[in-house]
Design a protein around this motif. Structure first.
Motif, mmCIF file in Angstrom:
data_model
loop_
_atom_site.group_PDB
_atom_site.id
_atom_site.type_symbol
_atom_site.label_atom_id
_atom_site.label_comp_id
_atom_site.label_asym_id
_atom_site.label_seq_id
_atom_site.Cartn_x
_atom_site.Cartn_y
_atom_site.Cartn_z
ATOM 1 N N MET A 57 0.829 -1.203 0.000
ATOM 2 C CA MET A 57 0.000 0.000 0.000
ATOM 3 C C MET A 57 0.865 1.255 0.000
ATOM 4 O O MET A 57 0.524 2.252 -0.657
ATOM 5 N N TYR A 60 2.014 1.605 -3.558
ATOM 6 C CA TYR A 60 0.939 2.002 -4.467
ATOM 7 C C TYR A 60 0.586 3.471 -4.317
ATOM 8 O O TYR A 60 0.386 4.185 -5.315
ATOM 9 N N THR A 61 0.499 3.944 -3.093
ATOM 10 C CA THR A 61 0.076 5.326 -2.855
ATOM 11 C C THR A 61 1.228 6.322 -2.928
ATOM 12 O O THR A 61 0.995 7.526 -3.028
ATOM 13 N N SER A 63 3.232 6.727 -0.398
ATOM 14 C CA SER A 63 3.422 7.211 0.971
ATOM 15 C C SER A 63 4.675 6.578 1.573
ATOM 16 O O SER A 63 4.920 5.384 1.377
ATOM 17 N N LEU A 191 -9.334 5.381 -2.385
ATOM 18 C CA LEU A 191 -8.178 4.581 -2.775
ATOM 19 C C LEU A 191 -8.107 4.499 -4.297
ATOM 20 O O LEU A 191 -9.079 4.123 -4.954
ATOM 21 N N LEU A 194 -6.486 10.183 -7.719
ATOM 22 C CA LEU A 194 -5.298 11.023 -7.826
ATOM 23 C C LEU A 194 -5.686 12.488 -7.949
ATOM 24 O O LEU A 194 -6.648 12.836 -8.652
ATOM 25 N N HIS A 199 -1.472 10.572 -5.222
ATOM 26 C CA HIS A 199 -2.550 9.852 -4.550
ATOM 27 C C HIS A 199 -3.114 10.648 -3.385
ATOM 28 O O HIS A 199 -2.384 11.236 -2.591
ATOM 29 N N THR A 200 -4.450 10.629 -3.289
ATOM 30 C CA THR A 200 -5.109 11.249 -2.138
ATOM 31 C C THR A 200 -4.651 10.560 -0.857
ATOM 32 O O THR A 200 -4.304 9.378 -0.848
ATOM 33 N N THR A 202 -1.994 11.584 0.758
ATOM 34 C CA THR A 202 -0.549 11.804 0.907
ATOM 35 C C THR A 202 -0.186 13.285 0.911
ATOM 36 O O THR A 202 0.999 13.623 0.860
ATOM 37 N N LEU A 209 -7.172 5.486 4.944
ATOM 38 C CA LEU A 209 -7.935 4.707 3.980
ATOM 39 C C LEU A 209 -8.854 3.752 4.726
ATOM 40 O O LEU A 209 -8.644 3.461 5.902
ATOM 41 N N LEU A 226 -1.628 6.592 6.330
ATOM 42 C CA LEU A 226 -0.558 6.997 5.428
ATOM 43 C C LEU A 226 0.181 8.165 6.056
ATOM 44 O O LEU A 226 -0.439 9.163 6.416
#
Length: 383
Positions: A57, A60-61, A63, A191, A194, A199-200, A202, A209, A226
């Motif tokens: 995760m 992906y994000t 963070s 999730l 963007l 990414h939201t 961050t 999330l 995050l």
């Protein structure tokens, strides 16, 4: 419009049976990973899949750190504590949100302040925030934001990315920076969404999330914090009962929380995350179909804000008025097609009825008009 919409939705899902608002999809390694967890006997909060889910995760994000929790509300609670929220503080947030946003504030023995939302994002309005602060707050000599009446500390700002649509983050960060408010993002619903390519969750000092059963991916129940490296380490410590590492002694150096995600749930999350981009592509295609359908009708489809990629977790329309909204809800649900109104404003709930607030014109307007439509990944998109 109502009969045509019901026929359209049934065509998308190719069924005459009941159509839920949002159902999970298990098409990958979910069973394999869960069985691996059972076979390992590590089904609780320690296990390889918890560590993997956090690493995946974070990657992906984008963070620096991701810390798994038992649910999104627990993630919000800890995130507010990490942001410095203390008993008696005030946290500015939006009235148009799921109740968990405000419950987490209450868990800190703090109180919400409600300011209006923007119609195009459905999320916290930077303009409304600025106006409320100019009228009701000041910075003391130490730089702490306080209310003009009573001198109460305004500690943080908590926007929520409604239905996966990012709020106006640049403007919100600018306002929060000038007023020394910690920005905490409730990205429970976003999730994969963007804001200008990022990414939201961050953008603030910390974000959260959710992986509830109705989210775009699910762990059954679960959440994620995050954060940067230092706050991430702190989050993991206090969500693990503040236990100090030791070979056999139980040493807890402060009050902690038993908020860690079990390995069993994390296994499901790891498999779900492998399909996330497929889910997003399918849901965005469904959103395009909905938008095309509503071009011939008075109801307005809610599109992603400019410069953003929304995961379109829940598709939404804005009806002409309350009467049209209620008629749509009644006809669709009677036909076995699940639709739902947007939440009641937090100011209409007993727990938060006496909270400080600004003018809530947009929130009240949207409360009477927004309807969510079935948004599960259509079966043909999984072929």
């Amino acid at each position: 419009m109502f009969d045509a919409l019901i026929d359209f939705i049934r065509g998308q899902y190719r069924t005459n049976e009941f159509i839920p608002l949002h159902a999970p999809v298990f098409q990958g390694n979910e069973k394999q990973y869960v069985l691996e967890t059972v076979d390992s006997t590590f089904v609780s909060s320690v296990g390889a899949f918890v560590d993997r889910f956090e690493r995946d995760m974070a990657a992906y994000t984008g963070s620096p750190r991701a810390v798994a929790t038992v649910n999104g509300t627990a993630a919000l609670h800890i995130s507010l504590l990490l942001a410095g929220v203390r008993p008696g503080d005030l946290v500015v947030t939006q009235p148009l949100t799921f109740v968990a946003t405000c419950n987490a504030i209450a868990y800190c023995n703090a109180e919400p302040v409600f300011v209006d939302v923007d119609r195009h994002t459905l999320g916290l309005s930077p303009t409304a925030l600025e106006e409320w602060l100019e009228e009701n707050a000041y910075l003391d000599p130490e730089g702490t934001c306080r209310t003009k009446s009573g001198g109460r500390v305004l500690r943080a700002c908590l926007p929520m990315h409604t239905f996966g649509h990012p709020v106006a983050l640049d403007e919100l960060m600018d306002v929060c920076g000038r007023w020394n408010l910690a920005l905490v993002e409730d990205a429970a619903e976003s999730l994969g969404s963007l804001y200008k390519g990022r990414h939201t969750g961050t953008f603030g000092c910390v974000g959260t999330l959710s992986f509830n059963g109705n989210k775009i991916i699910t762990t059954g129940g679960g959440g994620m914090i995050l954060a940067g490296e230092a706050l991430g380490i702190r989050a993991k410590h206090i969500t693990t009962t503040a236990k100090q590492p030791h070979a056999y002694e139980y040493v807890h150096d402060e009050v902690g929380y038993n908020y860690r995600l079990p390995n069993l749930n994390a296994a499901l999350g790891c498999a779900q995350l492998e399909s996330l981009e497929t889910f997003i592509a399918s849901k965005r295609a469904l959103a395009e179909s909905y938008e095309a359908f509503f071009k011939g009708y008075s109801a307005q489809f809610v599109r992603e804000p400019e410069g953003c990629r929304s995961n379109y977790w829940l598709n939404a329309i804005i009806c002409e008025n309350l009467a049209q909204r209620d008629a749509l809800l009644q006809s669709s649900n009677q036909a076995g097609v699940m639709t739902r109104p947007i939440w009641k404003l937090m100011t209409h709930l007993p727990a938060f009825a006496n909270a400080l607030r600004g003018g809530l014109h947009n929130a009240l307007w949207l409360e009477e008009r927004v309807v969510n439509l079935p948004s599960s990944v259509p079966p043909e998109q999984l072929a």
